[in-house]
Design an enzyme around this catalytic site. Sequence first.
Site, PDB file in Angstrom:
ATOM      1  N   GLU A   1      -2.920  14.408 -22.893  1.00 46.86           N
ATOM      2  CA  GLU A   1      -3.832  14.760 -21.671  1.00 46.86           C
ATOM      3  C   GLU A   1      -2.890  15.583 -20.666  1.00 46.86           C
ATOM      4  O   GLU A   1      -3.250  16.034 -19.551  1.00 46.86           O
ATOM      5  CB  GLU A   1      -4.632  13.942 -20.936  1.00 46.86           C
ATOM      6  CG  GLU A   1      -5.647  13.279 -22.013  1.00 46.86           C
ATOM      7  CD  GLU A   1      -6.520  12.021 -21.372  1.00 46.86           C
ATOM      8  OE1 GLU A   1      -7.447  12.579 -20.608  1.00 46.86           O
ATOM      9  OE2 GLU A   1      -6.286  10.948 -21.797  1.00 46.86           O
TER      10      GLU A   1
ATOM     11  N   SER B   1     -10.927  12.302 -22.198  1.00 49.90           N
ATOM     12  CA  SER B   1     -10.919  13.596 -22.460  1.00 49.90           C
ATOM     13  C   SER B   1     -11.587  13.607 -24.013  1.00 49.90           C
ATOM     14  O   SER B   1     -11.463  14.721 -24.496  1.00 49.90           O
ATOM     15  CB  SER B   1      -9.564  14.388 -22.399  1.00 49.90           C
ATOM     16  OG  SER B   1      -9.064  14.595 -21.195  1.00 49.90           O
TER      17      SER B   1
ATOM     18  N   SER C   1     -14.205  18.802 -13.833  1.00 51.62           N
ATOM     19  CA  SER C   1     -14.320  17.300 -13.936  1.00 51.62           C
ATOM     20  C   SER C   1     -15.500  17.004 -13.325  1.00 51.62           C
ATOM     21  O   SER C   1     -16.105  17.617 -12.239  1.00 51.62           O
ATOM     22  CB  SER C   1     -13.157  17.049 -13.257  1.00 51.62           C
ATOM     23  OG  SER C   1     -11.915  17.294 -14.102  1.00 51.62           O
TER      24      SER C   1
END
EC number: 6.3.2.4
Length: 318
Positions: free
Chosen positions: A17, A153, A287
């Site tokens: 990530e 994720s 996010s």
Amino acid sequence: MTRPITVAILAGGLTHEREVSLHSGRRMATLLREAGMQVKLLDVDASLLLHLKAMSPDVIWPLIHGATGEDGSLQDLLTLTGIPYVGSAPNACRLASDKGIASEMVSRIGITVPHAMSIPSALFREIGVAPVLELISSSFTFPLVVKPATGGSALGLTIVESAADLPRAMVDCYAYGEQARIEAFIEGRELAVSVIDIEGEPTALPPVEIVTDGPYDYDARYNAGRTEYFVPARLSDDELAAVREAALRVHQGLGLSYISRSDFIIDKDGKPVFIDVNVAPGTTETSLLPQAVGAEASVRGVSPDQLYVDLLTEAAAK
């Protein structure tokens, strides 16, 4: 503290990530600079400890997502530096980062979790692919979810519709981690509830409801257009109270501090089902944490920046 707080934001690293982490770090660095803080963005590499020693920041904010950023390893190292940081203690991170362990602990405090099992790649190969897949197929109802037991994720995650799709899902999962998590698929509304410590007390922020045109996978998370968010989530008063209470219980039950984000499914009966918890939530434009912070700030009549500044100020003071 009368002078501006100096903050070292850690982003990047060598996890799967990395790019998301860099994006999180850059965005948060910009936000905090605009709020009057002195900020330096540092990668987690061979120069990190030298940079921290030279900078001597008041507080560190680690925004390394996945693997060493959330499994307690980085937190152990930061503890040794003696510099305060935003986030949970190493042991709490270790418990939370393993989805199997976290799920078991959350279940013990009375929160519903999906039926699930974990299997490491070494055992998967040792026992033999065919018999293991046959056993999984006979023990779970399709669709089911296959995902790495650590990391985030949605990397390596597959919603498996039939036994024929299971082999590919396992291969994809093991590309991102040594242990696969096989989990019952829960039909319902997907929610994320962030918890931050405000004035020393954990506070559940307004839940974010996630609506996609398919799985909430990596593409849906970070490429605008595929996902619609509702903040606060479209919940009844009872559902809202239940999911916020569940997020607080996860945060406190796992011994987390400063910040966390728990993901839930609200099932057909309106009950929250715990999926997993994140100890270093992303702070990119899409996010979930920043959306929740924005909603909470609006309720309090302050800017979102102020909540981040308060969080860092409190961490620096400790």
